[in-house]
Design a protein around this motif. Structure first.
Motif, PDB file in Angstrom:
ATOM      1  N   HIS A   1       3.326  31.803  45.355  1.00  0.00           N
ATOM      2  CA  HIS A   1       3.242  31.594  46.795  1.00  0.00           C
ATOM      3  C   HIS A   1       3.969  32.704  47.551  1.00  0.00           C
ATOM      4  CE1 HIS A   1       1.756  27.520  46.190  1.00  0.00           C
ATOM      5  NE2 HIS A   1       2.727  27.338  45.316  1.00  0.00           N
ATOM      6  N   THR A   2       3.540  32.919  48.775  1.00  0.00           N
ATOM      7  CA  THR A   2       4.279  33.801  49.675  1.00  0.00           C
ATOM      8  C   THR A   2       5.410  32.975  50.308  1.00  0.00           C
ATOM      9  OG1 THR A   2       2.957  33.249  51.603  1.00  0.00           O
ATOM     10  CG2 THR A   2       2.165  35.082  50.230  1.00  0.00           C
ATOM     11  N   VAL A   3       6.317  33.633  50.991  1.00  0.00           N
ATOM     12  CA  VAL A   3       7.406  32.925  51.659  1.00  0.00           C
ATOM     13  C   VAL A   3       6.842  31.967  52.712  1.00  0.00           C
ATOM     14  CG1 VAL A   3       9.432  33.201  53.142  1.00  0.00           C
ATOM     15  CG2 VAL A   3       9.085  34.742  51.202  1.00  0.00           C
TER      16      VAL A   3
ATOM     17  N   VAL B   1       4.960  24.385  52.222  1.00  0.00           N
ATOM     18  CA  VAL B   1       5.103  23.381  51.165  1.00  0.00           C
ATOM     19  C   VAL B   1       6.396  22.585  51.371  1.00  0.00           C
ATOM     20  CG1 VAL B   1       5.469  23.059  48.689  1.00  0.00           C
ATOM     21  CG2 VAL B   1       3.715  24.640  49.483  1.00  0.00           C
ATOM     22  N   ILE B   2       7.480  23.292  51.702  1.00  0.00           N
ATOM     23  CA  ILE B   2       8.760  22.608  51.934  1.00  0.00           C
ATOM     24  C   ILE B   2       8.644  21.663  53.133  1.00  0.00           C
ATOM     25  CG2 ILE B   2      11.151  22.973  52.674  1.00  0.00           C
ATOM     26  CD1 ILE B   2      11.066  25.577  50.946  1.00  0.00           C
TER      27      ILE B   2
ATOM     28  N   MET C   1      14.281  22.657  44.214  1.00  0.00           N
ATOM     29  CA  MET C   1      14.665  23.739  43.318  1.00  0.00           C
ATOM     30  C   MET C   1      13.583  24.814  43.427  1.00  0.00           C
ATOM     31  SD  MET C   1      15.271  23.673  39.189  1.00  0.00           S
ATOM     32  CE  MET C   1      13.581  23.415  38.698  1.00  0.00           C
ATOM     33  N   LEU C   2      13.984  26.049  43.676  1.00  0.00           N
ATOM     34  CA  LEU C   2      13.030  27.153  43.766  1.00  0.00           C
ATOM     35  C   LEU C   2      13.099  27.956  42.476  1.00  0.00           C
ATOM     36  CD1 LEU C   2      10.989  28.874  45.299  1.00  0.00           C
ATOM     37  CD2 LEU C   2      12.906  30.096  46.317  1.00  0.00           C
ATOM     38  N   ASP C   3      11.981  28.036  41.800  1.00  0.00           N
ATOM     39  CA  ASP C   3      11.872  28.828  40.584  1.00  0.00           C
ATOM     40  C   ASP C   3      11.449  30.231  41.016  1.00  0.00           C
ATOM     41  OD1 ASP C   3      11.592  29.747  38.026  1.00  0.00           O
ATOM     42  OD2 ASP C   3      10.018  28.351  37.454  1.00  0.00           O
ATOM     43  N   LEU C   4      12.392  31.157  40.992  1.00  0.00           N
ATOM     44  CA  LEU C   4      12.118  32.523  41.458  1.00  0.00           C
ATOM     45  C   LEU C   4      11.255  33.275  40.456  1.00  0.00           C
ATOM     46  CD1 LEU C   4      15.679  33.455  42.702  1.00  0.00           C
ATOM     47  CD2 LEU C   4      13.719  32.776  44.082  1.00  0.00           C
TER      48      LEU C   4
END
Length: 75
Positions: free
Chosen positions: A36-38, A44-45, A58-61
Motif C-alpha cells: 500500500h501507499t501511505v 485503511v486505518i 501493527m505496521l509491517d514495514l
C-alpha cells in the motif's frame, strides 16, 4: 496474556461486518506496508478505526527488495 495478530486486507474491511464478528480486545491488527501507499494505509486505518476505535495496530514495514538483472538466460 496471549494476543492474536489479524492481518487486515480488503476482505476484512469490505463491509465492516467481518471485523465486528472477529474483534476481541486481544487482537492486534497488522497492516502490510509493502502493498500500500501511505495514502492507502491512512484510508485503511480510518476504516478500521470506524469499526474498532480502540484497535491495537501493527505496521509491517516493507523490507529491502532484491532486484537483479541477468545478462544471459538461465537454463
Amino acid at each position: 496474556m496471549k494476543r492474536i495478530i489479524v492481518t487486515v486486507g480488503p476482505a476484512l474491511l469490505g463491509d465492516g461486518l467481518t471485523i465486528k464478528h472477529i474483534h476481541s480486545e486481544f487482537n492486534i491488527y497488522r497492516l502490510n506496508g509493502a502493498h500500500h501507499t501511505v495514502a492507502e494505509l491512512n484510508g485503511v486505518i480510518a476504516a478500521l478505526r470506524r469499526h474498532v476505535p480502540d484497535a491495537a495496530l501493527m505496521l509491517d514495514l516493507p523490507g529491502n527488495k532484491v532486484r537483479c538483472r541477468l545478462d544471459r538466460s538461465i537454463e
